[in-house]
Design an enzyme around this catalytic site. Structure first.
Site, short mmCIF file in Angstrom:
data_model
loop_
_atom_site.label_atom_id
_atom_site.label_comp_id
_atom_site.label_asym_id
_atom_site.label_seq_id
_atom_site.Cartn_x
_atom_site.Cartn_y
_atom_site.Cartn_z
CG ASP A 46 116.22 -2.78 -24.17
OD1 ASP A 46 116.60 -2.49 -25.31
OD2 ASP A 46 115.50 -2.04 -23.47
CE1 TYR A 51 113.12 2.40 -20.08
CE2 TYR A 51 114.46 0.41 -20.19
CZ TYR A 51 113.54 1.27 -20.75
OH TYR A 51 113.03 0.98 -22.00
CE LYS A 76 115.67 1.20 -25.03
NZ LYS A 76 115.75 0.50 -23.73
CG HIS A 109 114.38 6.07 -24.48
ND1 HIS A 109 114.66 5.82 -23.16
CD2 HIS A 109 113.34 5.27 -24.78
CE1 HIS A 109 113.83 4.91 -22.69
NE2 HIS A 109 113.01 4.56 -23.66
CE LYS A 232 108.23 -5.29 -16.35
NZ LYS A 232 107.51 -4.18 -15.70
#
Length: 278
Positions: A46, A51, A76, A109, A232
């Site tokens: 993901d 990011y 996203k 997002h 994460k």
């Protein structure tokens, strides 16, 4: 090898229930840690345009050599690219950075209601799915009103809704709305953001009983509740242990005890989707 269960979307496609998230992972680091995750056995990655690590994710995918049809890749649409034409262009740019011809899941997002462009963006995602550039489409961080609006306006419900969700912030109302529309709920920040869940006595007691880490208990709790979860970590050992949480089976009583930790709405640790400020 840990076997990760899958969840089936209303559109008939499936998603691995446990994935690897790369929020706040630098692009240069992403190439290494995502490759580690893929070699450890993750098949669901993901990322997001915001990011700024899609290129690193793409390099990892190439280096790991996992067949494309075994991977599930999510990215996203960022707020600045919302709108019909700009959303179409944004996915093309993401695909180029990832080195892919399609993603398995494309999400808006944030609803970012103050912009007033989320409906046009959703219409663009419907078109992108028709074009085959996104196998499935969904949303992230949508308040109730905006989620209902896009469904009513288009007749198309998102396959998945990714929201902040952890033991202290369980979002029962939003999960119930997702379930009503056959939308899968996915948890971001599943372990909390330093809010204390990893030290909560209920969770640490369950972890000690099973001889596992607190984080593994929380991940197993998400899975037991039918949620898709994307923890994460950039620590090699934690990357492996998070995946191993799929092998941990909590009792119904243990799940209920963690359910009882909910502090919604006070438990929110991230931005409020109704007014995120970006």
């Amino acid at each position: 090898m840990t076997t990760v269960p899958t969840v089936t979307f209303a559109d008939g496609h499936t998603i691995p229930q446990l994935g690897y998230g790369v929020w706040q992972v630098d692009d240069a680091v992403a190439a290494d840690v995502v490759e580690q995750a893929l070699r450890a056995g993750y098949r669901h990655i993901d990322t997001a345009a915001a990011y700024h690590n899609e290129e690193g994710v793409g390099r990892a995918i190439q280096a790991a050599g996992v067949p494309r049809d075994e991977l599930f890749v999510t990215t996203k649409l960022w707020n600045d690219d919302q709108g019909y034409e700009s959303a179409i262009a944004a996915l093309d740019a993401s695909l180029e950075r990832l080195g892919l011809d399609h993603v398995d899941l494309y999400l808006i997002h944030w609803a970012s209601p103050q912009r007033g462009t989320y409906l046009d963006s959703w219409k663009a995602l419907i078109e992108l799915q028709k074009q085959g550039k996104a196998t499935s489409i969904g949303v992230s961080n949508f308040p109730v009103a905006e989620l209902e609006e896009i469904i009513e306006a288009t007749g198309v419900a998102p396959a998945i809704h990714q929201i902040e969700l952890h033991p202290y912030f369980q979002q029962g109302e939003l999960r119930a709305l997702d379930a009503k529309h056959e939308i899968v709920t996915e948890s971001w920040s599943p372990l909390g953001q330093g809010g204390g869940e990893l030290e909560d006595p209920v969770i640490t007691e369950i972890a000690e009983k099973h001889g596992v880490e607190a984080g593994q208990v929380i991940i197993a709790w998400h899975l037991a509740n039918g949620l898709v979860v994307i923890p994460k970590s950039v620590t090699p050992e934690r990357i492996v242990s998070n995946l191993a949480a799929a092998d941990l089976e909590l009792t119904a009583d243990e799940v209920d005890r963690i359910n009882g930790l909910d502090r919604t709405p006070e438990g929110r640790q991230g931005a409020d989707p109704a007014n995120p400020g970006f």
